[in-house]
Design an enzyme around this catalytic site. Structure first.
Site, PDB file in Angstrom:
ATOM      1  N   SER A 202      12.183  43.143 -11.688  1.00 27.89           N
ATOM      2  CA  SER A 202      11.720  42.591 -12.974  1.00 27.89           C
ATOM      3  C   SER A 202      10.206  42.637 -13.044  1.00 27.89           C
ATOM      4  CB  SER A 202      12.172  41.132 -13.110  1.00 27.89           C
ATOM      5  OG  SER A 202      11.543  40.519 -14.223  1.00 27.89           O
ATOM      6  N   TYR A 215      13.137  32.504  -9.659  1.00 25.00           N
ATOM      7  CA  TYR A 215      13.556  33.837 -10.119  1.00 25.00           C
ATOM      8  C   TYR A 215      12.510  34.896  -9.786  1.00 25.00           C
ATOM      9  CZ  TYR A 215      14.810  37.549 -13.448  1.00 25.00           C
ATOM     10  OH  TYR A 215      15.132  38.758 -14.028  1.00 25.00           O
TER      11      TYR A 215
HETATM   12  P1  NAD Z   1      23.309  39.667 -18.063  1.00 22.02           P
HETATM   13  O1  NAD Z   1      23.535  38.219 -18.177  1.00 22.02           O
HETATM   14  O2  NAD Z   1      23.948  40.553 -19.039  1.00 22.02           O
HETATM   15  O3  NAD Z   1      23.714  40.187 -16.624  1.00 22.02           O
HETATM   16  C1  NAD Z   1      23.591  39.410 -15.462  1.00 22.02           C
HETATM   17  C2  NAD Z   1      24.940  39.422 -14.789  1.00 22.02           C
HETATM   18  O4  NAD Z   1      24.807  38.837 -13.493  1.00 22.02           O
HETATM   19  C3  NAD Z   1      26.005  38.617 -15.494  1.00 22.02           C
HETATM   20  O5  NAD Z   1      26.685  39.387 -16.467  1.00 22.02           O
HETATM   21  C4  NAD Z   1      26.927  38.237 -14.354  1.00 22.02           C
HETATM   22  O6  NAD Z   1      28.032  39.103 -14.303  1.00 22.02           O
HETATM   23  C5  NAD Z   1      26.092  38.474 -13.113  1.00 22.02           C
HETATM   24  N1  NAD Z   1      26.062  37.264 -12.286  1.00 22.02           N
HETATM   25  C6  NAD Z   1      25.228  36.212 -12.379  1.00 22.02           C
HETATM   26  N2  NAD Z   1      25.558  35.295 -11.445  1.00 22.02           N
HETATM   27  C7  NAD Z   1      26.621  35.795 -10.759  1.00 22.02           C
HETATM   28  C8  NAD Z   1      27.406  35.331  -9.686  1.00 22.02           C
HETATM   29  N3  NAD Z   1      27.169  34.152  -9.065  1.00 22.02           N
HETATM   30  N4  NAD Z   1      28.441  36.099  -9.259  1.00 22.02           N
HETATM   31  C9  NAD Z   1      28.706  37.284  -9.854  1.00 22.02           C
HETATM   32  N5  NAD Z   1      27.976  37.789 -10.855  1.00 22.02           N
HETATM   33  C10 NAD Z   1      26.947  37.048 -11.301  1.00 22.02           C
HETATM   34  O7  NAD Z   1      21.716  39.850 -18.079  1.00 22.02           O
HETATM   35  P2  NAD Z   1      20.782  41.106 -17.742  1.00 22.02           P
HETATM   36  O8  NAD Z   1      19.473  40.736 -18.306  1.00 22.02           O
HETATM   37  O9  NAD Z   1      21.420  42.376 -18.100  1.00 22.02           O
HETATM   38  O10 NAD Z   1      20.638  41.015 -16.165  1.00 22.02           O
HETATM   39  C11 NAD Z   1      20.813  42.113 -15.304  1.00 22.02           C
HETATM   40  C12 NAD Z   1      19.658  42.162 -14.323  1.00 22.02           C
HETATM   41  O11 NAD Z   1      18.458  42.458 -15.036  1.00 22.02           O
HETATM   42  C13 NAD Z   1      19.398  40.872 -13.587  1.00 22.02           C
HETATM   43  O12 NAD Z   1      19.121  41.143 -12.231  1.00 22.02           O
HETATM   44  C14 NAD Z   1      18.159  40.342 -14.251  1.00 22.02           C
HETATM   45  O13 NAD Z   1      17.409  39.529 -13.381  1.00 22.02           O
HETATM   46  C15 NAD Z   1      17.442  41.640 -14.545  1.00 22.02           C
HETATM   47  N6  NAD Z   1      16.377  41.545 -15.528  1.00 22.02           N
HETATM   48  C16 NAD Z   1      16.632  41.173 -16.809  1.00 22.02           C
HETATM   49  C17 NAD Z   1      15.593  41.097 -17.707  1.00 22.02           C
HETATM   50  C18 NAD Z   1      15.827  40.681 -19.124  1.00 22.02           C
HETATM   51  O14 NAD Z   1      14.838  40.437 -19.847  1.00 22.02           O
HETATM   52  N7  NAD Z   1      17.041  40.564 -19.593  1.00 22.02           N
HETATM   53  C19 NAD Z   1      14.293  41.397 -17.309  1.00 22.02           C
HETATM   54  C20 NAD Z   1      14.071  41.782 -16.004  1.00 22.02           C
HETATM   55  C21 NAD Z   1      15.113  41.851 -15.124  1.00 22.02           C
END
Ligand code: NAD
Ligand code: MG
Length: 310
Positions: A202, A215
């Site tokens: 991230s 985080y």
């Molecule tokens: P999202 O909520 O769609 O996906 C995150 C997923 O993590 C969830 O769908 C869930 O299935 C899984 N998860 C969380 N806790 C869990 C657990 N205990 N057991 C099993 N699965 C679990 O959101 P996203 O933004 O697509 O996140 C995907 C990745 O992207 C993450 O690592 C997040 O940190 C990273 N990210 C997101 C952003 C943003 O702005 N959305 C920015 C930087 C990084």
């Protein structure tokens, strides 16, 4: 700029990720209404609905015959990556929480519509036993494994360190860092030369928000783990890289990832002036998974709307 470059691909099925466009307008400049869900959140309750590339991602055989395990594959970035991988010719094993079955079913239908196999393996990544069983189930279901995407993540904002509970600190690290370690360790003996591991980092790894201490610290850890492991595995022909997204509109954000009042302006302070859509992340993962990135190892590919990053 011609009118034709301003567009929203989700509303124009004639266009795909290769169509010439102004990136500031290629996806909608969203201002989501204030909204809240319990974590991990569901896509169908989001306003507006994130674009994972359903109507726009065009595959061209870049991952033909490959076998991928993706965590957090039910929604957001993981779902966009699963859809793109499938349209590029890969079969997919999906990890997600049991409460996310509805989102997972939606993504699996898209994978199957692309003519590829979808193997659902729901469970909780904070449990090391599930992480190990997940790898076995993926390999059984897919008949092998050569792409691992450690993408699941937990993000819960907290204003004051004194209020950041030991339990939350532990769960954030278990989900974001320990699960990556457990899954990668379990998968390694099965990964042949040519395999690719991609971890989701991230912008928070370099520009930590004051309200995301746990985080942001996990995301810096993911970068360090990826760069170190890349060197360790290079002689074995396994490449390790990371993708570092900026502000992307996914269920993570309205389910405690950001304060509710921050959502209407989410992503608007990026140089591009808008939040990213999950669909915009998928090509980075496709590139890192494919043999076309053969000389790219230990890299963190930033996909963040232009925020300066190392
Ligand atoms: P999202 O909520 O769609 O996906 C995150 C997923 O993590 C969830 O769908 C869930 O299935 C899984 N998860 C969380 N806790 C869990 C657990 N205990 N057991 C099993 N699965 C679990 O959101 P996203 O933004 O697509 O996140 C995907 C990745 O992207 C993450 O690592 C997040 O940190 C990273 N990210 C997101 C952003 C943003 O702005 N959305 C920015 C930087 C990084
Ligand atoms: Mg989800």
């Amino acid at each position: 700029m011609s009118e034709d470059t301003g567009r929203d691909m989700s509303e124009d099925p004639g266009k795909d990720q290769y169509t010439f466009a102004n990136p500031a307008q290629q996806y909608p400049a969203i201002a989501p209404p204030e909204q809240h869900q319990e974590a991990p959140g569901l896509t169908e309750q989001m306003e507006p609905r994130p674009d994972i590339g359903e109507s726009s991602y065009r595959g061209s055989g870049r991952l033909t015959g490959r076998k991928a395990l993706i965590t957090g594959a039910d929604s957001g970035i993981g779902a966009a990556v699963a859809l793109a991988f499938a349209r590029e010719g890969a079969d997919i094993a999906l990890s997600y929480l049991p409460s996310e079955e509805a989102d997972a079913q939606y993504v699996m239908a898209l994978i199957e519509a692309a003519g590829r196999k979808a193997v659902p393996v729901p469970g909780d990544l904070t449990d090391p036993l599930y992480c190990r069983e997940l790898v076995g189930a993926a390999i059984n279901g897919l008949g092998g494994l050569d792409i691992l995407v450690n993408n699941a993540g937990k993000q819960s904002f907290c204003e004051r360190l004194e209020d950041l509970s030991d339990d939350q600190f532990d769960e954030t690290f278990k989900t974001n860092v320990y699960a990556m370690f457990w899954i990668t360790k379990e998968a390694l003996p099965h990964l042949l030369p040519g395999s690719s591991i991609i971890n989701t980092s991230s912008i928070e790894a370099y520009q930590p928000s004051p309200i995301l201490l746990d985080y942001a610290t996990t995301k810096a850890s993911i970068n360090a783990f990826s760069k170190g492991l890349a060197q360790q595995l290079a002689p074995r022909g396994i490449r390790v890289n990371a993708v570092a997204p900026g502000p992307i509109w996914t269920p993570l954000q309205p389910s405690g990832g950001q304060p509710t009042e921050a959502l209407p302006t989410f992503g608007q302070s990026t140089p591009l002036g808008r939040a990213g859509q999950p669909a915009e992340l998928a090509p980075a993962y496709v590139f890192l998974a494919s043999a076309e990135s053969s000389y790219v190892l230990g890299e963190t590919l930033n996909v963040n709307g232009g925020m300066p990053s190392p």
